[in-house]
Design an enzyme around this catalytic site. Structure first.
Site, PDB file in Angstrom:
ATOM      1  N   ASN A   1       3.988   3.603  -0.064  1.00  9.71           N
ATOM      2  CA  ASN A   1       4.555   4.447  -1.128  1.00  9.71           C
ATOM      3  C   ASN A   1       5.843   5.100  -0.653  1.00  9.71           C
ATOM      4  O   ASN A   1       6.801   5.211  -1.419  1.00  9.71           O
ATOM      5  CB  ASN A   1       3.535   5.487  -1.590  1.00  9.71           C
ATOM      6  CG  ASN A   1       2.547   4.903  -2.583  1.00  9.71           C
ATOM      7  OD1 ASN A   1       2.890   4.620  -3.725  1.00  9.71           O
ATOM      8  ND2 ASN A   1       1.322   4.679  -2.130  1.00  9.71           N
TER       9      ASN A   1
ATOM     10  N   HIS B   1      -2.787   9.250  -6.653  1.00 14.37           N
ATOM     11  CA  HIS B   1      -4.189   8.903  -6.465  1.00 14.37           C
ATOM     12  C   HIS B   1      -4.433   7.528  -7.102  1.00 14.37           C
ATOM     13  O   HIS B   1      -3.996   7.294  -8.229  1.00 14.37           O
ATOM     14  CB  HIS B   1      -5.090   9.970  -7.107  1.00 14.37           C
ATOM     15  CG  HIS B   1      -6.532   9.699  -6.875  1.00 14.37           C
ATOM     16  ND1 HIS B   1      -7.147   9.936  -5.666  1.00 14.37           N
ATOM     17  CD2 HIS B   1      -7.473   9.146  -7.685  1.00 14.37           C
ATOM     18  CE1 HIS B   1      -8.410   9.558  -5.739  1.00 14.37           C
ATOM     19  NE2 HIS B   1      -8.636   9.082  -6.955  1.00 14.37           N
TER      20      HIS B   1
HETATM   21  C1  GRF Z   1      -2.433   4.786  -1.588  1.00 15.63           C
HETATM   22  O1  GRF Z   1      -3.416   3.989  -2.163  1.00 15.63           O
HETATM   23  C2  GRF Z   1      -2.368   6.120  -2.293  1.00 15.63           C
HETATM   24  O2  GRF Z   1      -2.705   6.037  -3.636  1.00 15.63           O
HETATM   25  C3  GRF Z   1      -3.378   6.927  -1.559  1.00 15.63           C
HETATM   26  O3  GRF Z   1      -3.311   6.491  -0.226  1.00 15.63           O
HETATM   27  C4  GRF Z   1      -2.762   5.173  -0.163  1.00 15.63           C
HETATM   28  C5  GRF Z   1      -1.554   5.265   0.724  1.00 15.63           C
HETATM   29  O4  GRF Z   1      -0.962   4.046   1.016  1.00 15.63           O
HETATM   30  N1  GRF Z   1      -3.163   8.339  -1.780  1.00 15.63           N
HETATM   31  P1  GRF Z   1       0.451   4.015   1.740  1.00 15.63           P
HETATM   32  O5  GRF Z   1       0.326   4.768   3.071  1.00 15.63           O
HETATM   33  O6  GRF Z   1       1.480   4.608   0.845  1.00 15.63           O
HETATM   34  O7  GRF Z   1       0.687   2.555   1.986  1.00 15.63           O
END
Ligand code: GRF
Length: 207
Positions: free
Chosen positions: A14, A110
């Site tokens: 993300n 989330h």
């Molecule tokens: C994602 O699925 C987000 O929704 C959750 O944790 C995960 C993080 O993934 N809060 P990344 O570290 O961004 O790859």
């Protein structure tokens, strides 16, 4: 220029999506001023490094108790003069003093359509496992402001994703990330930086 601080614990896909949208100009007038990880091995720190973004590890383990940890984190972000704090796969529960200090300035993503499959204990693959166990046909992702509760803050954006026959928690997680998370998180941040998000009576209105 909007100053963004990002909190991470893991892979940071993300974070990558947000960096990409800043680089291509979709998120305007914003800069990630720091990436803070709760874990010094997090790959997210390497991603930050690659783009020359200041990064560090601040872990609860470095402090005597949670209160001291939260105070240190508040001081750190105050010094960086951040306008927005983005939780991107952050696995530490932030204390009430931190959340209240930066009220309506902390966002989280989330991986479900809140209020389904959220709250205490619903993180990572557990969210997708629960969705598959319940047999839902649609799941998705939610960007929301962080309040004192777990996944209870005002909802900013949501996007639905189909559950397919034969999905495993892993395949579902991947689809939710690709089709929803990486799209709506940068979008919510762009709206915030353009001053287009207002909160009234605990609900978000997009202007
Ligand atoms: C994602 O699925 C987000 O929704 C959750 O944790 C995960 C993080 O993934 N809060 P990344 O570290 O961004 O790859």
């Amino acid at each position: 220029m909007f100053k963004i601080g990002v909190l991470v614990s893991g892979g940071g896909t993300n974070l990558q999506a947000i960096i990409d949208r800043i680089e291509d100009g979709t998120i305007k007038n914003a800069k990630i001023v720091t990436v803070v990880s709760s874990n010094k091995e997090a790959y997210a720190l390497k991603r930050a490094e690659k783009y020359g973004i200041e990064n560090t590890c601040i872990s609860p383990k470095q402090f005597e108790n949670r209160e001291e940890f939260n105070k240190a984190l508040i001081n750190y972000f105050e010094k960086k003069e951040v306008d927005l704090i983005v939780l991107a796969g952050y696995l530490v529960v932030l204390g009430e003093n931190f959340v209240n200090h930066f009220k309506n300035k902390i966002m989280n993503i989330h991986p479900s359509l809140i209020p389904a499959f959220c709250g205490e204990g619903y993180y990572g693959l557990k969210v997708h496992e629960a969705a598959l166990n319940r047999g839902v046909k649609i799941t998705g992702a939610t960007v929301h402001f962080v309040d004192e509760g777990t996944d209870t803050g005002p909802i900013i954006l949501q996007k639905a994703v189909n559950v397919e026959d034969g999905d495993t928690p892993q395949t579902l997680q991947k689809r939710v990330m690709e089709e929803a998370e990486w799209e709506i998180y940068p979008k919510a941040i762009a709206l915030y930086c353009e001053g287009k998000i207002k909160i009234k009576d605990g609900k978000v209105k997009i202007l």
